[in-house]
Design an enzyme around this catalytic site. Structure first.
Site, PDB file in Angstrom:
ATOM      1  N   SER A  32       1.963 -19.757   9.630  1.00  0.00           N
ATOM      2  CA  SER A  32       3.417 -19.899   9.716  1.00  0.00           C
ATOM      3  C   SER A  32       3.743 -21.351   9.421  1.00  0.00           C
ATOM      4  O   SER A  32       2.881 -22.230   9.583  1.00  0.00           O
ATOM      5  CB  SER A  32       3.868 -19.543  11.137  1.00  0.00           C
ATOM      6  OG  SER A  32       5.177 -20.028  11.371  1.00  0.00           O
TER       7      SER A  32
ATOM      8  N   TYR B  76       3.843 -19.492  20.615  1.00  0.00           N
ATOM      9  CA  TYR B  76       3.732 -19.107  19.195  1.00  0.00           C
ATOM     10  C   TYR B  76       3.294 -20.311  18.341  1.00  0.00           C
ATOM     11  O   TYR B  76       2.369 -20.227  17.537  1.00  0.00           O
ATOM     12  CB  TYR B  76       5.075 -18.562  18.708  1.00  0.00           C
ATOM     13  CG  TYR B  76       5.062 -18.034  17.287  1.00  0.00           C
ATOM     14  CD1 TYR B  76       4.630 -16.735  17.003  1.00  0.00           C
ATOM     15  CD2 TYR B  76       5.491 -18.828  16.222  1.00  0.00           C
ATOM     16  CE1 TYR B  76       4.634 -16.256  15.701  1.00  0.00           C
ATOM     17  CE2 TYR B  76       5.498 -18.354  14.924  1.00  0.00           C
ATOM     18  CZ  TYR B  76       5.068 -17.060  14.666  1.00  0.00           C
ATOM     19  OH  TYR B  76       5.064 -16.579  13.373  1.00  0.00           O
TER      20      TYR B  76
END
Ligand code: NAD
Length: 279
Positions: free
Chosen positions: A164, A177
């Site tokens: 990501s 995350y």
């Protein structure tokens, strides 16, 4: 008569991964689904992993089979060691081997740091980081056992970690995350360093904002989308196919000399867009 440019491109695409065997985790939706279908379009046989959404996974399988390659769905939780071991073992039995592991499964459990429970922290680390380690480890064992088969690929196998932009961009309210994706960056680089001498390529794809169920709140209203677009110099939200095509390229011999890299597919989100006018 010569075919159209699109037909020629389609034919070239279909040759990129011909005869290879790929597994995509979390492939019943979003980026994983688009990736599984794109790998099939590129000529690979595909295992469609899912943990929920059996019906959707079967539809993905049917779509891939319609492309003239083999596919089946396999239920497994990527954070469960026994289930990952069994998933790869079944693939080796049914398809003969594995050439491409796309460790895509991931989730969010958002909370302010001061409110985040250990359970929220641990679940995200278990799936997003430990899950990628387990999938990479099981694939690598088979790559090492089998070695390079030159008619299939120049490398002994490819591991592609779905990272990501939060591999490098801190993200308030999402410390679990962001930490998991930061960890994925180092997991990928360390595995790449360790496995490259055995002709295994480990790389990461780092999506920016892609229209999928994981981030529906960020794009589902015009107001939310307008806010999101301020963070994207290219001024469009990404589609799952943007990532799927990057995975196909990364898995193919076109990028055989790419080892230990993160490819950011983000419309420029990592270019510090705030500095376009400020700073
Ligand atoms: P998604 O929610 O559609 O896909 C995530 C998939 O992972 C789902 O199929 C889900 O069922 C599966 N999954 C969750 N826990 C699992 C488990 N324990 N075992 C097996 N599968 C499990 O969202 P997406 O956007 O397609 O996400 C795919 C990947 O892309 C994730 O790793 C995510 O972090 C990453 N990503 C997405 C974006 C984005 O903007 N959408 C941006 C950067 C990174």
């Amino acid at each position: 008569m010569a075919g159209s440019v699109d037909e020629d491109r389609g034919t070239a695409y279909a040759q990129l991964l011909r005869g290879q065997k790929a597994l995509v985790t979390g492939a019943h939706s979003g980026i994983g689904m688009a990736t599984a279908i794109a790998l099939g379009r590129a000529g690979a046989d595909v295992v469609v992993n899912y943990v929920v959404g059996a019906d959707e996974a079967e539809k993905v399988v049917a779509q891939i089979e319609g492309l003239g390659v083999r596919a089946y769905a396999h239920e497994a939780d990527v954070s469960d060691e026994d289930q990952v071991v069994a998933m790869v073992a079944r693939m080796v039995k049914e398809f003969g081997t594995i050439d491409i592991m796309v460790a895509n499964a991931g989730l969010q459990r958002d909370a302010a740091a001061t409110d985040m429970t250990l359970q929220q922290w641990q679940k995200v680390i278990d799936v997003n980081l430990t899950g990628q380690f387990l999938c990479a480890r099981e694939a690598a064992k088979e790559f090492v056992r089998r070695g390079v088969v030159p008619e299939v690929s120049r490398s002994a196998g490819k591991i592609i970690c779905m990272s990501s932009v939060h591999q490098i961009i801190p993200w308030s309210g999402h410390v679990n995350y962001a930490s998991s994706k930061g960890g994925v960056g180092m997991l990928m680089q360390t595995l790449a360093q360790e496995l490259a001498p055995q002709h295994i390529r480990v790389n990461a794809i780092a999506p920016g904002a892609i229209r999928t169920p994981i981030n529906r709140d960020a794009w589902s209203t015009p107001e939310a989308e307008a806010e999101l677009l301020k963070l994207i110099p290219y001024r469009r939200v990404g589609d799952p196919d943007d990532i799927a095509d990057a995975v196909v390229a990364m898995a193919s011999d076109l990028l055989d000399y790419v080892v230990g890299s993160t490819l950011f597919v983000d419309g420029g989100m990592t270019l510090f867009p705030g500095f376009a006018t400020g700073g």
